[in-house]
Design an enzyme around this catalytic site. Structure first.
Site, short mmCIF file in Angstrom:
data_model
loop_
_atom_site.label_atom_id
_atom_site.label_comp_id
_atom_site.label_asym_id
_atom_site.label_seq_id
_atom_site.Cartn_x
_atom_site.Cartn_y
_atom_site.Cartn_z
N MET A 1 -62.28 -73.25 10.74
CA MET A 1 -62.64 -73.88 12.27
C MET A 1 -62.85 -72.71 13.14
SD MET A 1 -62.83 -77.07 11.38
CE MET A 1 -62.60 -77.92 12.91
N MET A 2 -63.01 -71.47 12.47
CA MET A 2 -63.21 -70.30 13.43
C MET A 2 -64.17 -70.56 14.60
SD MET A 2 -60.98 -67.84 12.26
CE MET A 2 -61.43 -66.51 12.97
N CYS A 83 -58.16 -69.67 3.65
CA CYS A 83 -59.77 -69.21 3.93
C CYS A 83 -60.39 -68.26 2.89
CB CYS A 83 -59.59 -68.64 5.20
SG CYS A 83 -61.40 -68.23 5.98
N ASN A 194 -56.14 -82.40 2.37
CA ASN A 194 -57.18 -81.66 3.17
C ASN A 194 -58.27 -81.66 2.23
OD1 ASN A 194 -58.24 -78.44 4.22
ND2 ASN A 194 -58.78 -80.63 5.66
N GLY A 196 -62.87 -82.48 2.15
CA GLY A 196 -63.91 -83.63 1.93
C GLY A 196 -63.55 -85.07 2.58
N GLY A 216 -61.20 -81.82 9.32
CA GLY A 216 -61.62 -80.61 9.90
C GLY A 216 -62.96 -80.74 10.53
#
Length: 318
Positions: A1-2, A83, A194, A196, A216
């Site tokens: 989510m940068m 990440c 978390n 999909g 996300g």
């Protein structure tokens, strides 16, 4: 989510989902210590509860950054061990830390010792060809012994070579059953699943097996999903997209008065009418106008008016 979940995004998402826990973009510990904290750690009082997500692999620096984050008012400090980007690997943090549980545990212990808010970890199931349950749960146990009581499990492996970050979110198969098993065998831990999760039904189904679900990109591209989930899980009245957006007006106008350009806020609003008739027109009006000098709230009203005219056409046809 940068570059996505900045403070403007989080204020908007808080309006949509009053009960959600929001997370910042990942910020490297060095940046927190040495960088522009007024920008990197910007937070509106209305965002709470909100977690600061840190990247890094040096326990002393992570401890310092965790202390700074807690002093700035964040309600949780989260260490990213998931990440897979090349830049992250080059810095020896993110998903590659899945293979260094002792270092992660040392980092978590340093963070716990330096701050008085919960320290949590976001991780994968493993990296590359690590498909052994025993290795995954050994990572969890090692880190839990250092003081971590909540794990956000992106329920797929990370491939450190050969896949782009985007492909890493889509290609490795999802194995939610590992997150379910972790909760079953380690009931004392909070386990959030978390990866999909794209619909209200999918998110809700996970509650039968875990303590929560993290969204996300689905929440960013279809933010109204957050509102539907909040109402479904916690009660309340479902509000229209237009009503919710207009509730953001005082924040937008205060930001404009302080010198923020409208485009920095409206880029987070573009998906509000995703899948709705008029959604493309909404995005077009904002995208074409928000960067222009003097753009203000009237542009948002213009986008809403165009979009709501489509709903009016449906009513006339009926």
């Amino acid at each position: 989510m940068m570059d996505w979940t900045d403070t403007h995004c989080r204020v908007f998402h808080r309006l949509l989902a009053p009960h959600a826990r929001l997370y910042t973009e990942m910020v490297h510990a060095n940046a927190v210590i040495l960088g522009d904290r007024s920008r990197l750690l910007a937070m509106d009082p209305g965002e709470h509860p909100v977690a600061l997500q840190l990247g890094g692999s040096e326990p002393e620096l992570l401890g310092q950054a965790a202390r700074i984050g807690a002093e700035h008012g964040f309600d949780e400090i989260n260490l990213n061990c998931g990440c897979p980007s090349d830049r992250v690997q080059a810095g020896r943090f993110g998903a590659c830390l899945m293979r260094e549980p002792a270092l992660v545990a040392e980092s978590v212990a340093a963070m716990v010792a330096r701050c008085d808010v919960p320290v949590t970890v976001k991780c994968r199931l493993g990296v590359d060809d690590d498909h052994e349950w025993e290795r995954f749960v050994a990572f969890i146990d090692t880190v839990a012994q250092a003081g971590c009581r909540m794990f956000v499990v992106h329920a797929r492996n990370a491939w450190l070579q050969g896949l782009s970050p985007k492909e890493n979110r889509e290609v490795p198969p999802l194995r939610y059953d590992w997150a379910y098993r972790l909760k079953l065998e380690r009931p004392q831990l909070q386990v959030i699943v978390n990866g999909g999760i794209a619909t209200q039904e999918e998110a809700t189904a996970h509650l039968a097996h875990t303590d929560g679900a993290m969204l996300g990109r689905a929440a960013y591209h279809d933010p109204y999903l957050l509102h539907r989930l909040d109402v479904a899980w916690f009660g309340g009245e479902l509000r229209s997209r237009g009503e919710l957006l207009r509730a953001l007006r005082p924040y937008v106008e205060s930001q404009l008065e302080s010198g923020v350009y409208l485009k920095h806020i409206t880029r987070h609003l573009l998906g509000l009418f995703a899948g709705e008739r008029g959604g493309r027109a909404f995005r077009q009006v904002l995208s074409e106008g928000a960067h222009k000098p003097g753009a203000d709230w009237s542009l948002v009203e213009q986008a809403l008016a165009v979009t709501e005219s489509f709903a009016g056409e449906r009513a006339d046809a009926a």
